[in-house]
Structures are given as C-alpha cells and as structure tokens.
Enzyme design. Structure first.
Site, PDB file in Angstrom:
ATOM      1  N   ASP A  26      39.289 -27.290   5.551  1.00  0.00           N
ATOM      2  CA  ASP A  26      40.090 -26.062   5.459  1.00  0.00           C
ATOM      3  C   ASP A  26      39.637 -25.212   4.276  1.00  0.00           C
ATOM      4  O   ASP A  26      39.125 -25.730   3.280  1.00  0.00           O
ATOM      5  CB  ASP A  26      41.572 -26.448   5.323  1.00  0.00           C
ATOM      6  CG  ASP A  26      42.504 -25.308   5.684  1.00  0.00           C
ATOM      7  OD1 ASP A  26      42.040 -24.298   6.249  1.00  0.00           O
ATOM      8  OD2 ASP A  26      43.709 -25.427   5.389  1.00  0.00           O
ATOM      9  N   ASN A  74      44.303 -22.851  16.864  1.00  0.00           N
ATOM     10  CA  ASN A  74      43.378 -21.846  16.310  1.00  0.00           C
ATOM     11  C   ASN A  74      43.038 -20.716  17.288  1.00  0.00           C
ATOM     12  O   ASN A  74      42.437 -19.708  16.892  1.00  0.00           O
ATOM     13  CB  ASN A  74      42.092 -22.497  15.775  1.00  0.00           C
ATOM     14  CG  ASN A  74      42.273 -23.259  14.475  1.00  0.00           C
ATOM     15  OD1 ASN A  74      41.610 -24.266  14.221  1.00  0.00           O
ATOM     16  ND2 ASN A  74      43.179 -22.795  13.615  1.00  0.00           N
TER      17      ASN A  74
HETATM   18  C1  IPE Z   1      43.558 -26.962  10.456  1.00  0.00           C
HETATM   19  O1  IPE Z   1      43.418 -25.845   9.640  1.00  0.00           O
HETATM   20  C2  IPE Z   1      42.565 -26.909  11.560  1.00  0.00           C
HETATM   21  C3  IPE Z   1      41.157 -27.073  11.165  1.00  0.00           C
HETATM   22  C4  IPE Z   1      40.717 -27.332   9.968  1.00  0.00           C
HETATM   23  C5  IPE Z   1      40.230 -26.928  12.244  1.00  0.00           C
HETATM   24  P1  IPE Z   1      44.316 -24.531   9.842  1.00  0.00           P
HETATM   25  O2  IPE Z   1      43.901 -23.582   8.789  1.00  0.00           O
HETATM   26  O3  IPE Z   1      44.220 -24.072  11.247  1.00  0.00           O
HETATM   27  O4  IPE Z   1      45.787 -25.100   9.595  1.00  0.00           O
HETATM   28  P2  IPE Z   1      47.116 -24.363   9.133  1.00  0.00           P
HETATM   29  O5  IPE Z   1      47.309 -23.181  10.032  1.00  0.00           O
HETATM   30  O6  IPE Z   1      46.905 -23.942   7.713  1.00  0.00           O
HETATM   31  O7  IPE Z   1      48.188 -25.399   9.258  1.00  0.00           O
HETATM   32  C1  IPE Z   2      39.112 -23.962   8.276  1.00  0.00           C
HETATM   33  O1  IPE Z   2      39.102 -22.846   7.455  1.00  0.00           O
HETATM   34  C2  IPE Z   2      38.258 -23.793   9.507  1.00  0.00           C
HETATM   35  C3  IPE Z   2      39.030 -23.595  10.748  1.00  0.00           C
HETATM   36  C4  IPE Z   2      40.332 -23.688  10.870  1.00  0.00           C
HETATM   37  C5  IPE Z   2      38.266 -23.267  11.921  1.00  0.00           C
HETATM   38  P1  IPE Z   2      40.144 -21.657   7.687  1.00  0.00           P
HETATM   39  O2  IPE Z   2      39.509 -20.655   8.580  1.00  0.00           O
HETATM   40  O3  IPE Z   2      41.456 -22.173   8.144  1.00  0.00           O
HETATM   41  O4  IPE Z   2      40.248 -21.083   6.215  1.00  0.00           O
HETATM   42  P2  IPE Z   2      41.554 -20.536   5.502  1.00  0.00           P
HETATM   43  O5  IPE Z   2      42.593 -21.595   5.602  1.00  0.00           O
HETATM   44  O6  IPE Z   2      41.945 -19.281   6.226  1.00  0.00           O
HETATM   45  O7  IPE Z   2      41.118 -20.276   4.094  1.00  0.00           O
HETATM   46 MG    MG Z   3      43.121 -22.786   7.165  1.00  0.00          MG
END
Ligand code: IPE
Ligand code: IPE
Ligand code: MG
Length: 247
Positions: A26, A74
């Site tokens: 993340d 997502n």
């Molecule tokens: C969890 O991260 C999913 C992945 C790392 C693929 P998100 O960024 O989607 O999770 P939330 O929305 O902060 O819970």
């Molecule tokens: C994790 O990084 C990757 C995916 C969920 C695909 P994020 O895209 O959630 O990054 P933040 O949480 O917005 O910083």
């Molecule tokens: Mg995230």
C-alpha cells in the site's frame, strides 16, 4: 542478521526455509502524490520493488511471497488507474517470465480472474504453466482478490459438489473446506505485512491469516527494499507464536 551481512556460503537458505510472507503493498498513490506525479507512476515504481523483493527471497529466507496487487474493491478507482494497473500486471509477467524461470520462481495468481480481460486471463494461465515446475520461490499475486469473495466462491464450489452427490456435507472440516480456496496448494502465511501506515486488513487472506503475525510499517510501498523486509523478518523472529497453546 541484516540483508547485507548474509553469509554467501550458505547453501540456498530458501530451500531450507518454508517461511510464507504475505504483503499488502500500500502507499503507491501517496508516494506519487508527494512528488506531484500521477498515481500510476507510483504503481510502476511499486512493480520495480516487487522484482527486487522476489530476487532477494532466497537470500532472506522467504520461500512463499504472496502479494496483494488489486482488491475486489479497487474497481471503485478511476478507469485510467484500473486500466493502468491491469496493463502493468500484463507487462510485469511478460517482462519477468524469463527471469522467473532462471531463478526458479513459480508464479500463481489468486482472485476471481473471470472478470478480467480474456487476454490477461490467458497470460495468467500461461505463466502459471510456464513456471509450474519451479520450486525455489513461490510468488503468488492476488488480483481481483477479496477474502470474502474467495470464501463465497469456495462455498459455491462445495455446494455444487454436494448437489452432484460428490461431497457429503458431514465430511466438510475446516481443512477440507480450505481445499476449495484459491490458496489450496499454499501453506498459511506466517507473517502479513502492510505498508503505508494503515492498520487494517482490507479483505486480504481472511481465512488463511487466522494465526499469522502482523507487522504494520509506515514505509510506502515504492520505498520498500529487501533491507526493509530483512528488518521486518528480524522483528518477526522475536515474536512467540502460541497458536492458542501455552509455552
Ligand atoms: C489494499 O489497499 C489493496 C491492495 C494493496 C491491492 P487499498 O488501498 O485498496 O485499501 P484501503 O482502501 O486503504 O482499505
Ligand atoms: C496500493 O497503493 C496499490 C493498490 C491498491 C493497487 P494505493 O494505490 O492504494 O496507494 P495509496 O493508498 O492511495 O497511497
Ligand atoms: Mg491504498
């Protein structure tokens, strides 16, 4: 031991180790935003970190690495970001196939792939077959994965077997039920790591992580290095796992 202090004379520690680390990667978006760049730049940098970490697995003693790359939630993101991520997954597989085979990496994809572009599904089938004989590192990537969705799909599959007379409901134990999950041929994770400072599981490996240790680190995924992983493994090594018993 730190990543840099490893003993190069050790004979392939990965093969002596069955450690399973699962990571919620993340913070890609925030990493890019901090620099005034589009979110996809963060995802691309994140993919480079995946390659480095997979390469380092034998040295740091990780046999199973299971990465959360795209959740069933997502899809709520912009079309541009979703399509960008999907094309990144395809490019990663095409670019890394040769290297994975040279390094003995077996790749699996978990999650509901039926909702994905048929070309990407075909690529998933191909890479799984192409690396099926490898056993040094088991890389599993969760794409369109949600723990609740996985359990619901497993329940449907078991119910179909009951309806077909192939399964007696009385014989469904927790271990037998696990054979219907996407992770049926993987051990449960020993350790679940989440980067970026968030302290939630976001629907990841809900069944499998029943007794996993958790480590939450503020490091954003695009800044995560093999040394970060080695430090986290050191912290994990200090934990006492009791599995409900008494030591
Ligand atoms: C969890 O991260 C999913 C992945 C790392 C693929 P998100 O960024 O989607 O999770 P939330 O929305 O902060 O819970
Ligand atoms: C994790 O990084 C990757 C995916 C969920 C695909 P994020 O895209 O959630 O990054 P933040 O949480 O917005 O910083
Ligand atoms: Mg995230």
């Amino acid at each position: 031991m730190t990543f840099d202090q490893r003993n190069d004379d050790d004979q392939d520690p990965a093969l002596q180790n069955h450690l399973h680390v699962a990571i919620i990667m993340d913070g890609n978006g925030r990493w890019a935003k901090n620099r005034g760049w589009p979110r996809l730049v963060g995802h691309r940098k994140g993919a480079e970190r995946v390659r480095e970490l997979v390469d380092s697995c034998p040295e740091i003693g990780v046999r199973y690495l299971t990465l959360y790359a795209f959740s069933t939630e997502n899809w709520k993101r912009s079309t541009e970001e979703v399509l960008g991520l999907m094309s990144l997954f395809g490019r990663y597989i095409k670019r890394e196939a040769g290297r994975m085979n040279r390094e003995g990496v077996r790749m699996r994809i978990i999650g509901d792939r039926k909702r994905l572009d048929p070309k990407l599904q075909a690529l998933f089938d191909w890479i799984e077959q192409d690396t099926a004989k490898n056993d040094r590192v088991h890389l599993t990537v969760a794409i369109n994965y949600g723990g609740r969705d996985e359990i619901a799909r497993a329940v449907r599959a078991a119910a179909r077997d009951v309806a077909a007379g192939k399964l007696d409901p009385a014989t469904i134990s927790d271990t037998h039920f696990a054979s219907y999950l996407d992770t049926s041929d993987l051990p449960d994770p020993d350790l679940v790591v989440r980067t970026s400072g968030e302290t939630r599981v976001s629907n990841y490996l809900l069944w499998q992580a029943a007794y996993s240790e958790y480590v939450f680190t503020p490091v954003l995924w695009p800044d995560f290095t093999p040394q970060t992983m080695a430090d986290i493994l050191h912290e994990y090594g200090l934990r006492e796992r009791r599995f409900g018993g008494v030591k």
